[in-house]
Design a protein around this motif. Structure first.
Motif, PDB file in Angstrom:
ATOM      1  N   LEU A 184       0.826  -1.204   0.000  1.00  0.00           N
ATOM      2  CA  LEU A 184       0.000   0.000   0.000  1.00  0.00           C
ATOM      3  C   LEU A 184       0.858   1.250   0.000  1.00  0.00           C
ATOM      4  CD1 LEU A 184      -2.707  -1.193   2.520  1.00  0.00           C
ATOM      5  CD2 LEU A 184      -2.927  -0.957   0.057  1.00  0.00           C
ATOM      6  N   ARG A 185       1.965   1.192   0.706  1.00  0.00           N
ATOM      7  CA  ARG A 185       2.814   2.372   0.785  1.00  0.00           C
ATOM      8  C   ARG A 185       3.422   2.722  -0.566  1.00  0.00           C
ATOM      9  NH1 ARG A 185       4.173   4.202   5.760  1.00  0.00           N
ATOM     10  NH2 ARG A 185       4.696   6.047   4.571  1.00  0.00           N
ATOM     11  N   GLU A 186       3.637   1.723  -1.407  1.00  0.00           N
ATOM     12  CA  GLU A 186       4.195   2.068  -2.711  1.00  0.00           C
ATOM     13  C   GLU A 186       3.131   2.639  -3.652  1.00  0.00           C
ATOM     14  OE1 GLU A 186       5.936  -0.911  -5.177  1.00  0.00           O
ATOM     15  OE2 GLU A 186       4.259  -2.287  -4.972  1.00  0.00           O
ATOM     16  N   THR A 187       1.858   2.540  -3.273  1.00  0.00           N
ATOM     17  CA  THR A 187       0.841   3.134  -4.139  1.00  0.00           C
ATOM     18  C   THR A 187       0.688   4.632  -3.876  1.00  0.00           C
ATOM     19  OG1 THR A 187      -1.016   2.710  -2.632  1.00  0.00           O
ATOM     20  CG2 THR A 187      -0.497   0.991  -4.220  1.00  0.00           C
ATOM     21  N   TYR A 188       0.954   5.072  -2.655  1.00  0.00           N
ATOM     22  CA  TYR A 188       0.816   6.490  -2.322  1.00  0.00           C
ATOM     23  C   TYR A 188       1.916   6.902  -1.356  1.00  0.00           C
ATOM     24  CZ  TYR A 188      -3.935   5.970  -4.058  1.00  0.00           C
ATOM     25  OH  TYR A 188      -5.027   5.698  -4.834  1.00  0.00           O
ATOM     26  N   GLU A 189       2.408   8.104  -1.515  1.00  0.00           N
ATOM     27  CA  GLU A 189       3.345   8.673  -0.553  1.00  0.00           C
ATOM     28  C   GLU A 189       2.560   9.310   0.586  1.00  0.00           C
ATOM     29  OE1 GLU A 189       6.687   9.108  -0.507  1.00  0.00           O
ATOM     30  OE2 GLU A 189       7.389   8.796  -2.551  1.00  0.00           O
ATOM     31  N   GLN A 190       3.143   9.376   1.765  1.00  0.00           N
ATOM     32  CA  GLN A 190       2.609  10.264   2.790  1.00  0.00           C
ATOM     33  C   GLN A 190       3.181  11.631   2.467  1.00  0.00           C
ATOM     34  OE1 GLN A 190       0.362   9.849   4.951  1.00  0.00           O
ATOM     35  NE2 GLN A 190       0.537  11.614   6.282  1.00  0.00           N
ATOM     36  N   GLU A 191       2.421  12.433   1.724  1.00  0.00           N
ATOM     37  CA  GLU A 191       2.943  13.681   1.186  1.00  0.00           C
ATOM     38  C   GLU A 191       1.926  14.785   1.400  1.00  0.00           C
ATOM     39  OE1 GLU A 191       3.284  12.395  -2.845  1.00  0.00           O
ATOM     40  OE2 GLU A 191       1.137  12.448  -3.154  1.00  0.00           O
ATOM     41  N   VAL A 192       2.394  16.012   1.367  1.00  0.00           N
ATOM     42  CA  VAL A 192       1.456  17.125   1.508  1.00  0.00           C
ATOM     43  C   VAL A 192       1.126  17.646   0.117  1.00  0.00           C
ATOM     44  CG1 VAL A 192       3.234  18.908   1.795  1.00  0.00           C
ATOM     45  CG2 VAL A 192       0.942  19.279   2.718  1.00  0.00           C
ATOM     46  N   THR A 193      -0.170  17.829  -0.133  1.00  0.00           N
ATOM     47  CA  THR A 193      -0.630  18.355  -1.411  1.00  0.00           C
ATOM     48  C   THR A 193      -0.716  19.874  -1.310  1.00  0.00           C
ATOM     49  OG1 THR A 193      -1.865  16.339  -1.795  1.00  0.00           O
ATOM     50  CG2 THR A 193      -2.503  18.257  -3.090  1.00  0.00           C
ATOM     51  N   ILE A 194      -0.107  20.556  -2.274  1.00  0.00           N
ATOM     52  CA  ILE A 194      -0.096  22.024  -2.251  1.00  0.00           C
ATOM     53  C   ILE A 194      -0.412  22.541  -3.645  1.00  0.00           C
ATOM     54  CG2 ILE A 194       2.435  22.025  -2.559  1.00  0.00           C
ATOM     55  CD1 ILE A 194       2.508  24.674  -0.979  1.00  0.00           C
ATOM     56  N   ASN A 195      -1.138  23.646  -3.712  1.00  0.00           N
ATOM     57  CA  ASN A 195      -1.483  24.226  -4.994  1.00  0.00           C
ATOM     58  C   ASN A 195      -0.229  24.752  -5.705  1.00  0.00           C
ATOM     59  OD1 ASN A 195      -2.085  26.954  -6.499  1.00  0.00           O
ATOM     60  ND2 ASN A 195      -3.917  25.674  -6.703  1.00  0.00           N
TER      61      ASN A 195
END
Lengths: 861, 221
Positions: free
Chosen positions: A741-752
């Motif tokens: 699961l971790r390789e499908t999404y990063e724990q990252e912050v989305t910013i405009n």
């Protein structure tokens, strides 16, 4: 990475060890990723991709997933010996009258999502807790030593007795939650949980009453409809002509076994979709929705603007209002309200500005929520003129202080357009729909006994300020006896199916509070971030390792059998076994003998700790025969149910909440029997401190300016609004350690993108985000898909603090606010922050095993 | 899990391979995938089901749900392109294999790799325009989607298809899928699939057996 077979075998129970030896003779190794490969290698040579045996060569066992996610799907375990080799899901074969590929709209397949499909990684993870452990280092340090069950249970039993004797009946805090919930027997829950019954019978329990995910919604629905069962079944969505997804992302959180799929059916039938959300979500993309980006925490203002446009354009369903609503307008105000302390205002006149001279017009709303007045009007008109239309007011926007005002405002819109109780309409809200028979364990006079009950997010505040705490600061639930108003003196915490320490707001405050505890017990199958702060870890069998029946999660009408698919790993026991044994021990230590144990688990005797099969079977059979068969017109026998593994109900028409009320005049469950836009309960409150709310709440839905949002004073110092929605690749903190699961999404912050450009941030850059409460270090994802000024960081990452207190894993709850919220909503969306590029270290926690809790086993103290 | 290789067997295979002139196998019927780029919620249940089925660690991904997004705030769009191996009519991987480990099934056109012959040279990985072959470092072999041949042979569908919560991923005889003649939940009533979408390698290279329902921004002009 290959695992050493002997090392693994050492962690398994003796039966399993023998089995592995036999199985290993051929294979001699474990497959990559730590998953057990027991294939006969000889056969595997024939084809490249058959290192594993074919499904038809394996034993097939129907079971389900079991986490607190928003749906409940079938899992089919394919096992060899005592090892689950792979998982599949419902393919139509297992139900009564089923066959491969059967997938009708009436009985759709219950296909598991990515999380459910990755269960083997959780089951066989390095972080699996296999033995009782006691802490030997500092709290949070992660130093534990293995002890026997006897030693661990005895320690906890004696400590519980000592704490109760010294501090009284409120000293143990129940923080059970739904981490392993929605079995009918092995339950973790705030109200129906096994822990609540155990601590209540023991006579020492402070309950946590507010629900982190949706207390704003819950409170709103209770006031407005008198129930949280305000939901339609998922198939009802297929009948809508317009679906407004308000802060709702069913592509991530699913909310029902097939909700997203029925919405696809609606789309094919010409339904239009709207998304009101700071983010352009995958749901918006999949349903081709009109995206209306909105500033977080301002939803109630936009809805007020919509209500204004509907009223002033005469688009409301006045006949519906007159017949079913209380307090919507002057005509639906009962006489008594004129003399009530808080109930003198009606909703329409509030919206028109009669009381304060401020019409809540679309133009007024536009200034607050950032949505253009024209768009507010357009949406209002669409919603009021498209029939039937579903305004699905999701939980997320309600996770703010005064979050319930958003949900109440939504209910007012649903009511004024006459979309309640109608197929294709929607009154959600909470969204709980079909009523399941939910409890198989003894739910009797001993269930949910408590001596104090506080808002769940206020425990740290209570502990840190005791005894100088006023009841309204912690939302103390009123009682009719001498314990009313007594502030709990919390000295111990139990976590059962709960990673609350990692999941509640303002973690740094929790860290201060936990160090004042004299006993912290964590019961889990995994070494969680919470567990690292516990004194005792009890290894709990997963749902693959105990006998139960799965319930649908709020939507869906089916039961799934969960047999014991494999034997418990290591020395795992079920929660029920642990509490029963603790009850016997406490009974003997306090001189009442077997009485406690026997009353706690009436079908068992003390042997239950070692042999639980017959007792669990007896509870489940009784539940099936006396509840399911007796109350729900089911004729399938318990034995046949076990054989099929699933029972799907066929409803004669789609279940729609409040259909009876609208079609047949049945009263709503509110005091007035109406849809209470004006809450009768709130209207008569004179002393708010004597209520569980603690401080005033308007009796009608109103826009109340939030403490933290993009236009509040604090935004000058912290200009970005951080929201922390549910992720898709975890269920809260569950599955965070699963590499797939971790390789499908990063724990990252989305910013405009425009914000990022000003700050010189590019996708992949490491950034730090902070406010007065704490800070996190994460990578950035730069996109056009989010409103400028808003940051998105998914909740549930496993806390990993560096020496200066920065969370390297990126858990947003070091940033969120634990401010009291009158109706109990958690203020997760109260998080104004700053962001900048950083040289600090981000530790994602899966590729380098940086948050692996396996070190608990590697050390010997 | 690097297994002992039978070197003699491989040498003989190389010899055989050198003699052969490659003519693509023409299958009796070519199976292929179909995917709805818009209705897909991008949940990746198919990917995880695939990894579980094939026992893959983090790293190699037989199936890849690719996220495409664009536009300028607030006029944005997003869609998904979901691919594994396209089981091409003229697979580019196949002739590059020095040991002849890659083969195409006569009966349904599934392209598969015999890992007992694979020496991990990764030439196929370089040749494939769709990124299908995946190197597995622990075993020093290249593997890829074989459409769950065991499930196909048992009369069922591959794990990814049976995992799809939105029912937007399916398989079928590719000619019929392209013609809109094969009943499938991947298509909404009235929709017709296409053979390629934007940013995809030219299908003329390998003639991939894949059908898509494209997003309006993903349509080829």
């Amino acid at each position: 990475m290959n695992l050493n077979l002997e090392a693994l075998a050492g962690r398994l129970n003796p039966d399993r060890r023998e089995f592995l030896k036999a199985g290993a003779a051929g294979a001699g190794m474990l497959a990559a990723g730590g998953l057990v490969n027991l294939a006969a290698v000889k056969d595997a040579k024939a084809f490249a991709y058959e290192p594993y045996p074919r499904d038809d060569e394996l034993t097939t066992v129907v079971t389900s997933c079991a986490h607190n996610c928003g749906s409940r799907h079938m899992l089919v375990a394919h096992k060899k010996g005592d090892v689950i080799v792979r998982l599949s899901t419902d393919d139509g074969r297992y139900q009564l009258g089923g066959h491969f590929g059967k997938d009708t709209l009436e009985e759709p397949q219950l296909r598991a999502c990515l999380r459910g499909r990755s269960y083997r990684q959780r089951l066989y993870s390095a972080e699996r807790l296999l033995y009782p452990m006691v802490r030997v280092g500092k709290r949070g340090e992660g130093k534990f030593k293995r002890v026997s069950w006897d030693e661990a249970l005895d320690y906890v039993a004696r400590k519980m007795i000592a704490i109760k004797d010294q501090y009284g009946s409120t000293a143990l805090l129940d923080q059970s939650y739904a981490g392993a919930s929605y079995g009918v027997l092995h339950k973790s829950d705030q109200i129906e949980g096994l822990l609540g019954r155990f601590l209540g019978m023991f006579g020492c329990r402070t309950n946590s009453w507010s629900v982190p995910s949706y207390q704003g919604t819950t409170t709103s629905s209770r006031w407005t409809f008198g129930t949280i069962e305000d939901g339609n079944e998922d198939d009802a969505f297929a009948h809508s002509k317009l679906i407004i997804m308000w802060g709702w992302n069913p592509a991530y959180t699913f909310h029902g076994g097939n909700t997203f799929y029925y919405m696809r059916k609606a789309k094919q039938a010409g339904c239009r979709f709207v998304l009101v959300d700071p983010q352009y979500t995958d749901s918006a993309a999949a349903y081709d929705a009109w995206w209306i980006p909105i500033k977080p925490n301002t939803d109630a203002a936009m809805m007020a603007g919509m209500a204004h446009h509907i009223f002033t354009s005469q688009l409301q369903d006045q006949a519906f209002i007159d017949k079913f609503c209380l307090g919507m307008d002057a005509g639906t105000m009962p006489e008594w309200t004129a003399h009530s302390p808080n109930g003198r205002e009606n909703f329409k006149d509030y919206i028109l500005g009669t009381y304060d001279g401020v019409p809540k017009s679309p133009e007024w709303a536009a200034d607050i929520c950032g949505v253009q007045a024209e768009d507010i009007k357009k949406l209002a008109r669409m919603y009021a003129t498209t029939k039937p239309a579903a305004l699905k007011a999701s939980w997320a926007p309600g996770r703010a202080n005064f979050g319930e005002q958003y949900n109440r405002m939504a209910a007012a819109l649903q009511a004024m357009t006459g979309n309640i109780g109608k197929l294709g309409g929607c009154a959600e809200g909470v969204g709980k729909a079909w009523h399941a028979e939910a409890v198989a364990y003894p739910y009797d006079q001993y269930a949910n006994i408590w001596f104090a009950s506080i808002k769940s997010d206020r425990w740290a505040h209570c502990v840190l300020n005791y005894p100088d705490v006023r009841r309204e600061e912690i939302g103390l639930w009123p009682r009719q006896d001498k314990l009313d108003g007594v502030i709990p003196n919390i000295k111990g915490i139990f976590w059962q199916g709960s990673d609350w320490f990692n999941q509640l707001t303002n973690i740094n405050k929790e860290i201060q509070a936990i160090n004042r505890m004299e006993l912290v017990v964590c019961m889990d199958s995994t070494i969680t971030p919470s567990g690292l702060f516990a004194d005792v870890l009890f290894p709990i069998a997963t749902h693959f390792e105990r006998h139960d029946v799965a319930l649908p999660w709020y939507k869906g009408h089916y039961y799934i059998h969960r047999p014991r698919v494999i034997q418990p790993l290591g020395e795992s026991k079920t929660d029920f076994q642990v509490f029963t044994e603790l009850a016997y021990r406490i009974g003997h230590l306090t001189g009442i003998g077997d009485h406690f144990g026997k009353s706690y688990n009436p079908k068992a005797n003390r042997d239950y700790f070692h042999h639980d099969d017959a007792v669990d079977e007896a509870y489940l059979r009784e539940w099936w025969e006396h509840k399911v068969m007796a109350h729900q017109h089911v004729t399938m026998s318990w034995e046949d149910f076990k054989k099929h593994g699933v029972y799907k109900f066929k409803l004669d028409k789609p279940h729609v909440a409040f259909r009876e009320q609208i079609e047949h005049g049945k009263p709503f469950q509110t005091p007035s029997g109406k849809i209470e836009i004006l809450s009768s309960e709130l209207a008569v409150v004179e002393d708010w401190t004597r209520t569980r709310y603690g401080s005033p709440i308007p009796s009608i839905p109103k826009w109340i300016e939030p403490v933290e949002y993009l236009d509040s004073p604090i935004a000058r110092k912290y200009p970005f609004h951080l929201i922390s929605p549910h992720p898709r690749h975890r269920t809260h903190s569950i599955f965070n350690n699963c590499a797939w699961l971790r390789e499908t999404y990063e724990q990252e912050v989305t910013i405009n993108a425009s914000d990022a450009e000003k700050l010189g941030i590019r996708t992949g850059d490491t950034v730090e985000i902070w406010n007065d409460r704490g800070g996190v270090v994460v990578p950035a994802y730069v996109t056009e898909r989010v409103l400028p000024g808003v940051l998105v960081l998914h909740e549930g990452a496993w806390l990993d603090l560096d020496k200066e207190g920065w969370c390297r894993a990126g858990n947003p709850d070091v940033l969120t606010d634990d401010a009291p919220s009158p109706a109990g909503a958690f203020a997760y969306n109260n998080a104004q922050v700053r962001i900048r590029k950083s040289d600090k270290e981000h530790r994602p926690g899966w590729d380098k095993l940086a948050t692996s809790r396996a070190h608990v086993f590697r050390r010997d103290y | 899990m690097a297994e002992e290789k039978d070197l003699d067997k491989i040498k003989q295979a190389v010899k055989r391979r050198r003699k052969a002139v490659y003519t693509p196998v023409v299958p009796e019927m070519q199976l292929g995938f179909i995917h709805h780029n818009v209705d897909c919620i991008g949940c990746r249940a198919c990917e995880i089901a695939c990894k579980d089925k094939n026992g893959l660690a983090a790293g190699p991904r037989f199936r890849r749900v690719m996220y495409v997004e664009g536009g300028k705030f607030p006029e944005v769009f997003a869609y998904k392109v979901n691919m594994s191996c396209n089981h091409c009519a003229e697979p580019a991987c196949l002739p590059t294999c020095p040991t002849g480990a890659i083969f195409k099934r006569k009966k349904d056109g599934i392209v598969d790799i015999d890992s007992t012959l694979c020496i991990g040279c990764r030439k196929c990985e370089a040749a494939c325009p769709y990124g299908a072959p995946q190197f597995i470092p622990e075993e020093n072999v290249v593997s890829k989607c074989n459409m769950c041949v065991d499930e196909i042979d048992a009369g069922r569908k591959p794990y990814c298809v049976m995992a799809c919560m939105m029912r937007v991923l399916d398989i079928g005889p590719i000619d019929k899928l392209w013609a809109g003649e094969h009943p499938t939940t991947a298509l909404a009533p009235g929709e017709m699939p296409v053979k390629a979408v934007k940013n995809l390698a030219d299908p003329e290279l390998t003639k991939p057996s894949i059908a898509f329902v494209p997003h309006s921004k993903g349509k080829l002009e």
